[in-house]
Design a protein around this motif. Structure first.
Motif, PDB file in Angstrom:
ATOM      1  N   THR A   1     -25.115 -10.099   6.338  1.00 57.74           N
ATOM      2  CA  THR A   1     -25.058 -11.561   6.333  1.00 57.74           C
ATOM      3  C   THR A   1     -25.945 -12.103   7.444  1.00 57.74           C
ATOM      4  O   THR A   1     -26.009 -11.525   8.527  1.00 57.74           O
ATOM      5  CB  THR A   1     -23.605 -12.039   6.547  1.00 57.74           C
ATOM      6  OG1 THR A   1     -22.762 -11.446   5.564  1.00 57.74           O
ATOM      7  CG2 THR A   1     -23.516 -13.555   6.435  1.00 57.74           C
TER       8      THR A   1
ATOM      9  N   TYR B   1      -8.219 -16.494   4.389  1.00 48.92           N
ATOM     10  CA  TYR B   1      -9.649 -16.234   4.494  1.00 48.92           C
ATOM     11  C   TYR B   1     -10.253 -17.031   5.651  1.00 48.92           C
ATOM     12  O   TYR B   1      -9.794 -18.123   5.981  1.00 48.92           O
ATOM     13  CB  TYR B   1     -10.376 -16.637   3.206  1.00 48.92           C
ATOM     14  CG  TYR B   1     -10.125 -15.738   2.021  1.00 48.92           C
ATOM     15  CD1 TYR B   1     -10.872 -14.579   1.837  1.00 48.92           C
ATOM     16  CD2 TYR B   1      -9.163 -16.055   1.076  1.00 48.92           C
ATOM     17  CE1 TYR B   1     -10.658 -13.751   0.746  1.00 48.92           C
ATOM     18  CE2 TYR B   1      -8.937 -15.243  -0.025  1.00 48.92           C
ATOM     19  CZ  TYR B   1      -9.693 -14.093  -0.188  1.00 48.92           C
ATOM     20  OH  TYR B   1      -9.467 -13.281  -1.280  1.00 48.92           O
TER      21      TYR B   1
ATOM     22  N   TYR C   1     -19.777 -18.576   3.737  1.00 47.36           N
ATOM     23  CA  TYR C   1     -19.387 -17.169   3.630  1.00 47.36           C
ATOM     24  C   TYR C   1     -17.875 -17.053   3.806  1.00 47.36           C
ATOM     25  O   TYR C   1     -17.283 -17.730   4.646  1.00 47.36           O
ATOM     26  CB  TYR C   1     -20.120 -16.334   4.681  1.00 47.36           C
ATOM     27  CG  TYR C   1     -21.621 -16.406   4.545  1.00 47.36           C
ATOM     28  CD1 TYR C   1     -22.257 -15.899   3.421  1.00 47.36           C
ATOM     29  CD2 TYR C   1     -22.401 -17.014   5.529  1.00 47.36           C
ATOM     30  CE1 TYR C   1     -23.636 -15.979   3.279  1.00 47.36           C
ATOM     31  CE2 TYR C   1     -23.780 -17.094   5.394  1.00 47.36           C
ATOM     32  CZ  TYR C   1     -24.398 -16.578   4.274  1.00 47.36           C
ATOM     33  OH  TYR C   1     -25.758 -16.659   4.119  1.00 47.36           O
TER      34      TYR C   1
ATOM     35  N   LEU D   1     -14.532 -14.310   4.143  1.00 47.45           N
ATOM     36  CA  LEU D   1     -14.009 -12.969   4.372  1.00 47.45           C
ATOM     37  C   LEU D   1     -12.518 -13.050   4.638  1.00 47.45           C
ATOM     38  O   LEU D   1     -12.013 -14.068   5.113  1.00 47.45           O
ATOM     39  CB  LEU D   1     -14.712 -12.308   5.567  1.00 47.45           C
ATOM     40  CG  LEU D   1     -14.582 -13.037   6.911  1.00 47.45           C
ATOM     41  CD1 LEU D   1     -14.441 -12.041   8.058  1.00 47.45           C
ATOM     42  CD2 LEU D   1     -15.811 -13.923   7.167  1.00 47.45           C
ATOM     43  N   LYS D   2     -11.814 -11.983   4.308  1.00 51.64           N
ATOM     44  CA  LYS D   2     -10.382 -11.951   4.573  1.00 51.64           C
ATOM     45  C   LYS D   2     -10.143 -11.949   6.082  1.00 51.64           C
ATOM     46  O   LYS D   2     -10.835 -11.243   6.827  1.00 51.64           O
ATOM     47  CB  LYS D   2      -9.745 -10.716   3.945  1.00 51.64           C
ATOM     48  CG  LYS D   2      -9.702 -10.744   2.418  1.00 51.64           C
ATOM     49  CD  LYS D   2      -9.033  -9.492   1.867  1.00 51.64           C
ATOM     50  CE  LYS D   2      -9.000  -9.514   0.352  1.00 51.64           C
ATOM     51  NZ  LYS D   2      -8.372  -8.281  -0.204  1.00 51.64           N
TER      52      LYS D   2
ATOM     53  N   ILE E   1     -17.394  -5.917   9.128  1.00 51.61           N
ATOM     54  CA  ILE E   1     -16.895  -6.528   7.905  1.00 51.61           C
ATOM     55  C   ILE E   1     -17.987  -6.484   6.839  1.00 51.61           C
ATOM     56  O   ILE E   1     -19.030  -7.140   6.966  1.00 51.61           O
ATOM     57  CB  ILE E   1     -16.471  -7.992   8.135  1.00 51.61           C
ATOM     58  CG1 ILE E   1     -15.528  -8.110   9.339  1.00 51.61           C
ATOM     59  CG2 ILE E   1     -15.857  -8.569   6.868  1.00 51.61           C
ATOM     60  CD1 ILE E   1     -14.198  -7.442   9.155  1.00 51.61           C
ATOM     61  N   SER E   2     -17.777  -5.693   5.802  1.00 54.78           N
ATOM     62  CA  SER E   2     -18.772  -5.587   4.730  1.00 54.78           C
ATOM     63  C   SER E   2     -18.390  -6.397   3.500  1.00 54.78           C
ATOM     64  O   SER E   2     -19.259  -6.760   2.695  1.00 54.78           O
ATOM     65  CB  SER E   2     -18.973  -4.116   4.342  1.00 54.78           C
ATOM     66  OG  SER E   2     -17.739  -3.521   3.968  1.00 54.78           O
ATOM     67  N   ALA E   3     -17.100  -6.695   3.331  1.00 57.07           N
ATOM     68  CA  ALA E   3     -16.640  -7.470   2.168  1.00 57.07           C
ATOM     69  C   ALA E   3     -16.725  -8.964   2.491  1.00 57.07           C
ATOM     70  O   ALA E   3     -15.780  -9.564   3.013  1.00 57.07           O
ATOM     71  CB  ALA E   3     -15.218  -7.073   1.802  1.00 57.07           C
ATOM     72  N   VAL E   4     -17.886  -9.554   2.197  1.00 53.82           N
ATOM     73  CA  VAL E   4     -18.128 -10.962   2.472  1.00 53.82           C
ATOM     74  C   VAL E   4     -18.586 -11.633   1.179  1.00 53.82           C
ATOM     75  O   VAL E   4     -19.584 -11.231   0.582  1.00 53.82           O
ATOM     76  CB  VAL E   4     -19.198 -11.155   3.566  1.00 53.82           C
ATOM     77  CG1 VAL E   4     -19.433 -12.636   3.830  1.00 53.82           C
ATOM     78  CG2 VAL E   4     -18.787 -10.445   4.851  1.00 53.82           C
ATOM     79  N   ASP E   5     -17.860 -12.648   0.742  1.00 56.74           N
ATOM     80  CA  ASP E   5     -18.237 -13.408  -0.447  1.00 56.74           C
ATOM     81  C   ASP E   5     -19.201 -14.526  -0.046  1.00 56.74           C
ATOM     82  O   ASP E   5     -19.072 -15.116   1.027  1.00 56.74           O
ATOM     83  CB  ASP E   5     -17.005 -14.051  -1.097  1.00 56.74           C
ATOM     84  CG  ASP E   5     -15.985 -13.019  -1.556  1.00 56.74           C
ATOM     85  OD1 ASP E   5     -16.400 -11.978  -2.092  1.00 56.74           O
ATOM     86  OD2 ASP E   5     -14.769 -13.254  -1.368  1.00 56.74           O
ATOM     87  N   THR E   6     -20.143 -14.831  -0.926  1.00 56.69           N
ATOM     88  CA  THR E   6     -21.107 -15.901  -0.679  1.00 56.69           C
ATOM     89  C   THR E   6     -20.893 -17.040  -1.663  1.00 56.69           C
ATOM     90  O   THR E   6     -20.915 -16.826  -2.885  1.00 56.69           O
ATOM     91  CB  THR E   6     -22.550 -15.390  -0.803  1.00 56.69           C
ATOM     92  OG1 THR E   6     -22.772 -14.351   0.163  1.00 56.69           O
ATOM     93  CG2 THR E   6     -23.547 -16.524  -0.558  1.00 56.69           C
TER      94      THR E   6
END
Length: 283
Positions: free
Chosen positions: A81, A101, A120, A122-123, A136-141
């Motif tokens: 990111t 989030y 962006y 993330l949990k 943190i690799s699980a990042v929604d855009t």
């Protein structure tokens, strides 16, 4: 219009100064130098008594967890990111799955040249309090375009009942309030529709109370509190008048958030030479 705005700001500043004389804020000097260009702040949900903050344009894609007295707790590194111009942060639960989030608003655009901006998601991780570094690799855009064209913005908040994202623009004589409806499209652009105007300019931050009833809007010179309600389409309506809140003018204050009980609020500024970078708490 500009003359009316200047008069409004002068009166608002006078009211805030009177309030400060009766109840000054608590001051906590930051015990870290990682937030020299702090541009957003919000209270955790899973992590009680924890503040999340970040720097703005061109800095590392990192979120910093702080204690409420200004000590560094953890660093969250968002892998893959980019921090093009991160300007605000919000922590909110998803109304469908109840997961908490963290939302990072990459919405700064000084020259209004970007066709799209990004939020962006993330949990919120459960922190241990051991000054950990988390990758943190699980990042929604969430890619967003404004219906009326590119613009600069530095303020974001989420409505807790609907999950909608709201953005407040920065530079107009009367800034715009934009809504991005939930659920979000993570594969294509989301449309931000202007639903209202506010009689403010140079808006740098915002935060909605966790009960969805009170909105703080911060400018370089003041903080204003609006009462909020939802219309029959579950879109927010702001009170016509805003209450001017106590505020000590900061060097470059671009961060504000409610505390966990919506009884007080925190502010944070970018660092400045010869001045302690201070976390303020108003109650």
């Amino acid at each position: 219009m500009l003359k009316k705005l200047i008069i409004f700001l002068i009166l608002a500043t006078a009211i805030a100064l009177f309030a400060l004389a009766n109840r000054p804020p608590k001051e906590f000097v930051l015990q870290t130098d990682v937030l020299n260009e702090a541009s957003g702040i919000d209270f955790g949900i899973l992590n009680k008594e924890v503040l999340f903050s970040h720097n703005d344009s061109g800095n590392k894609a990192e979120i910093y967890a702080l204690t409420i007295d200004g000590k560094i707790l953890s660093t969250l590194i968002l892998k893959g990111t980019k921090n093009r111009d991160w300007e605000d942060i919000a922590v909110a639960k998803d109304p469908q799955n109840d997961i908490s989030y963290i939302y990072i608003a990459d919405i700064g655009d000084n020259n209004a040249k970007y066709n799209t901006v990004y939020v962006y998601r993330l949990k919120e991780p459960q922190l241990t309090g051991k000054n950990e570094i988390l990758q943190i690799s699980a990042v929604d855009t969430i890619e967003i375009s404004y219906e009326d064209g590119p613009r600069d913005a530095e303020a974001i908040f989420l409505e807790p009942k609907t999950g909608d994202i709201y953005i407040i623009s920065k530079r107009e004589e009367q800034v715009g309030l934009y809504r991005v409806p939930y659920p979000f499209n993570f594969k294509d652009k989301n449309n931000a529709r202007r639903i209202a105007s506010l009689p403010l300019s140079w808006v740098t931050a915002a935060d909605l109370s966790n009960n969805g009833k009170l909105l703080l809007v911060k400018t370089y010179t003041g903080i204003y509190r609006y009462k909020i309600m939802l219309d029959d389409k579950n879109i927010i309506i702001l009170s016509k008048e805003a209450k001017t809140m106590p505020y000590i003018t900061e060097t470059q204050g671009e961060a504000v958030c409610w505390d966990a009980k919506n009884k007080g609020y925190f502010t944070l500024s970018e660092a400045a030479t010869g001045i302690n970078q201070t976390l303020y708490y108003y109650k």
